[in-house]
Design an enzyme around this catalytic site. Structure first.
Site, PDB file in Angstrom:
ATOM      1  N   ARG A 225       0.873  -1.172   0.000  1.00  0.00           N
ATOM      2  CA  ARG A 225       0.000   0.000   0.000  1.00  0.00           C
ATOM      3  C   ARG A 225       0.907   1.217   0.000  1.00  0.00           C
ATOM      4  O   ARG A 225       1.960   1.211   0.648  1.00  0.00           O
ATOM      5  CB  ARG A 225      -0.895   0.032   1.249  1.00  0.00           C
ATOM      6  N   GLU A 254      -4.211   7.093  -4.595  1.00  0.00           N
ATOM      7  CA  GLU A 254      -4.494   6.368  -5.835  1.00  0.00           C
ATOM      8  C   GLU A 254      -5.842   6.845  -6.343  1.00  0.00           C
ATOM      9  O   GLU A 254      -6.780   6.913  -5.547  1.00  0.00           O
ATOM     10  CB  GLU A 254      -4.529   4.865  -5.587  1.00  0.00           C
ATOM     11  N   HIS A 273      -1.606   0.097  -9.755  1.00  0.00           N
ATOM     12  CA  HIS A 273      -2.109  -0.923  -8.825  1.00  0.00           C
ATOM     13  C   HIS A 273      -2.681  -2.136  -9.579  1.00  0.00           C
ATOM     14  O   HIS A 273      -3.896  -2.391  -9.540  1.00  0.00           O
ATOM     15  CB  HIS A 273      -3.165  -0.322  -7.883  1.00  0.00           C
TER      16      HIS A 273
HETATM   17  C1  DGY Z   1      -5.101  -6.502  -2.665  1.00  0.00           C
HETATM   18  O1  DGY Z   1      -5.714  -7.518  -2.897  1.00  0.00           O
HETATM   19  O2  DGY Z   1      -5.014  -6.024  -1.545  1.00  0.00           O
HETATM   20  C2  DGY Z   1      -4.491  -5.837  -3.820  1.00  0.00           C
HETATM   21  O3  DGY Z   1      -3.773  -4.732  -3.484  1.00  0.00           O
HETATM   22  C3  DGY Z   1      -5.566  -5.523  -4.823  1.00  0.00           C
HETATM   23  O4  DGY Z   1      -5.091  -5.807  -6.082  1.00  0.00           O
END
Ligand code: DGY
Length: 298
Positions: A225, A254, A273
């Protein structure tokens, strides 16, 4: 008949499964995330939700939707959900672990090669017509073979990346252990890859001080993240060439607007992402969300 609302258009396998098992499924008609007001409105009349990390499932939302039996995130990360409040209001929370491990580790692996070998600036150079000759000293990057890969967040995805990197390049893979001296750990690594969930404790776990501990030749990869890194500190370190490069699949915020200064740096590769974006992973995530819902009602 139990009703499920899906906040984004997702691959249909799981939705078909729900329909076959007697659930009524409604999928948003929008091609973008719902506003909080739209989400609130849609949630009123359903029993379960499939949502994404763009949906803020906060205390206020949960308090007003205690009729929901389960909310399942179409993601493994659940930082968009107030877990404590969900527990308090008796709403089950689901996510999609395991099924996206391979896809996300592949993206981290890909970013590692791109960053180590200057893909971003080399591609730009070719596309902008600056490729005039073979450059004996141009685009020089760092080999990965035998280098130290430090992984912060040595769980499913981190370990899988470690296996890939060890198998492909014989990298010396080191998982950071909680309680260990992070600065000392960072001093040794050639590539740092982050796979830690975002929590209040992990927010900015890599900040100015940590960035300063890295080698000048270090590469930073983030597929977790955006907020696990202090992005301003990362920007400064990259700009001043205090580290070599970065590969990011996640940013703060984002989406990251195209005018953001990070894009102006030649030594950072930014992806929108796409960690779990393979047909295989996204199909399995759809099915897992359906299974989470069916389990909650069984
Ligand atoms: C997740 O699953 O947490 C990813 O970041 C989404 O693609």
């Amino acid at each position: 008949m139990k009703k499920v609302f899906v906040t984004r258009k997702i691959l249909s396998e799981g939705l078909d499964l729900l329909a076959q098992n007697g659930f009524e499924v409604e999928v948003t008609t929008k091609d973008e995330p719902l506003t909080p007001a739209e989400l609130m409105e849609k949630s009123k009349s359903v029993d379960a939700l499939i949502c994404t990390m763009a949906d803020s499932i906060n205390k206020d939302f949960l308090e007003k939707n205690t009729h929901l039996k389960i909310i399942t995130n179409y993601a493994v990360g659940v930082n968009n959900i107030d877990l404590e409040a969900a527990k308090k209001f008796g709403i089950a929370i689901g996510n999609t672990p395991d099924v996206l491990t391979e896809a996300t580790a592949e993206i981290a692996f890909g970013l590692m090669i791109c960053a180590a070998r200057n893909f971003r600036s080399a591609i730009r150079n070719a596309e902008e017509g600056k490729w005039k000759h073979f450059e004996p000293q141009g685009h020089l990057g760092h080999a990965l073979k035998g280098k130290i890969l430090g992984i912060v967040g040595y769980g499913r995805i981190g370990k899988r990346l470690g296996e890939m990197a060890h198998g492909a390049f014989g990298m010396d893979v080191r998982g950071y252990k909680r309680g260990e001296d992070l600065i000392a750990f960072l001093k040794d690594v050639d590539v740092l890859s982050l796979h830690i969930p975002l929590t209040p404790e992990s927010r900015h776990i890599i900040g100015k001080k940590e960035m300063a501990a890295l080698k000048k030749t270090a590469i930073v990869i983030n597929t977790a993240r955006g907020d696990v890194i202090d992005q301003d500190a990362l920007y400064e370190a990259l700009k001043r060439n205090e580290i070599f490069a970065a590969g990011l699949d996640v940013t703060t915020p984002e989406p990251l607007v195209p005018t953001h200064p990070l894009y102006s740096l030649p030594n950072v590769m930014i992806l929108p992402h796409i960690g779990s974006a393979t047909y295989e992973a996204r199909r399995a995530m759809s099915i897992m969300c359906a299974e989470n819902i069916m389990k909650a009602f069984s």
